[in-house]
Design an enzyme around this catalytic site. Structure first.
Site, short mmCIF file in Angstrom:
data_model
loop_
_atom_site.label_atom_id
_atom_site.label_comp_id
_atom_site.label_asym_id
_atom_site.label_seq_id
_atom_site.Cartn_x
_atom_site.Cartn_y
_atom_site.Cartn_z
N ASP A 26 0.87 -1.17 0.00
CA ASP A 26 0.00 0.00 0.00
C ASP A 26 0.92 1.22 0.00
O ASP A 26 2.14 1.09 0.14
CB ASP A 26 -0.87 -0.04 1.27
CG ASP A 26 -1.70 1.21 1.45
OD1 ASP A 26 -2.39 1.62 0.50
OD2 ASP A 26 -1.65 1.78 2.56
N ASP A 28 -0.29 5.10 1.09
CA ASP A 28 -0.60 6.11 2.09
C ASP A 28 -0.52 5.56 3.51
O ASP A 28 -1.17 4.56 3.83
CB ASP A 28 -2.01 6.67 1.85
CG ASP A 28 -2.07 7.55 0.62
OD1 ASP A 28 -1.39 8.59 0.61
OD2 ASP A 28 -2.77 7.19 -0.35
#
Length: 242
Positions: A26, A28
């Site tokens: 991922d 963020d």
């Protein structure tokens, strides 16, 4: 020999995680320190209406596609605004603040280590292409290390955002050789992201924000406080050089 490397050797010999060949990150709150910027922007958005954007709401929104997040927040806080206004207002603030985002501790070391050892590494972010480019303004070379790079917010193959499996199944399919999802290790910071990876059939390492309620951090294969604590050899990946 560092304390961390000794700790990794001990834990690798006692833990029994399944070996993997591919890794999907991922972005963020895991690689890029954007979550506090998101919190600031959303609080600025809702404050004029006497509302508060807290972590109970944020935890639900983390990892969602932009359209999902807009619908959820407007309905949850009963905000008197259209989704068009929401997107326009937040986009303007993101453009001002997101380019300042820095890489989180341990992110560059781990990614460059895996790349050096030719471990295929992919990226799956809930952002669309425009927001991805804004956030990574000062980190272009770093993000070139990821292939595939899936921007779920605008990728037509990602039909459903996290917690659905699409966000991790799509990048897995785009690796050369199309590895089985069980051969992929996911890294996430959000409950929705962890559920997405688990639904895709992957092991997942969760690195939650310090403010996230720890009762929401139980779905992952392994939970650590920082990427600096990750020991690659626990999952059959090349160990860091001592």
């Amino acid at each position: 020999v560092s304390v961390i490397s000794c700790w990794c050797e001990i834990m690798a010999s006692t833990r029994r995680f399944k070996p993997v060949t591919h890794v999907i990150f991922d972005m963020d709150g895991l690689l890029l320190d954007t979550e506090d910027i998101y919190t600031r922007v959303f609080q600025e958005l809702v404050a004029p209406y006497g509302k508060t954007f807290d972590w109970s709401i944020k935890a639900k929104m983390m990892g969602m596609k932009p359209e999902q997040g807009a619908t959820y927040l407007i309905e949850k806080l009963e905000l008197p605004m259209t989704e068009e206004y929401y997107h326009e207002w937040t986009a303007n603030r993101y453009a001002e603040l997101m380019p300042t985002a820095e890489l989180l501790p341990g992110a560059e070391k781990l990614v460059r280590h895996l790349h050096k050892h030719k471990v295929p590494i992919g990226l799956s972010t809930g952002s669309d292409v425009e927001k991805f480019n804004t956030k990574t303004t000062n980190h272009r070379e770093f993000f070139k290390l990821f292939d595939p790079l899936v921007t779920c917010g605008s990728d037509p193959e990602v039909k459903h955002g996290k917690p659905h499996a699409d966000a991790f199944l799509v990048p897995a399919r785009r690796f050369p050789g199309r590895p089985d999802p069980s051969q992929c290790l996911a890294f996430e910071d959000s409950p929705n992201g962890v559920d997405s990876a688990v639904n895709a059939g992957m092991q997942v390492v969760m690195v939650p924000h310090p403010s996230l309620d720890r009762s929401l951090c139980k779905g992952g294969t392994l939970v650590i406080d920082s990427l600096e604590e990750f020991c690659p050899e626990e999952f059959g990946l090349p160990a860091y050089e001592s």
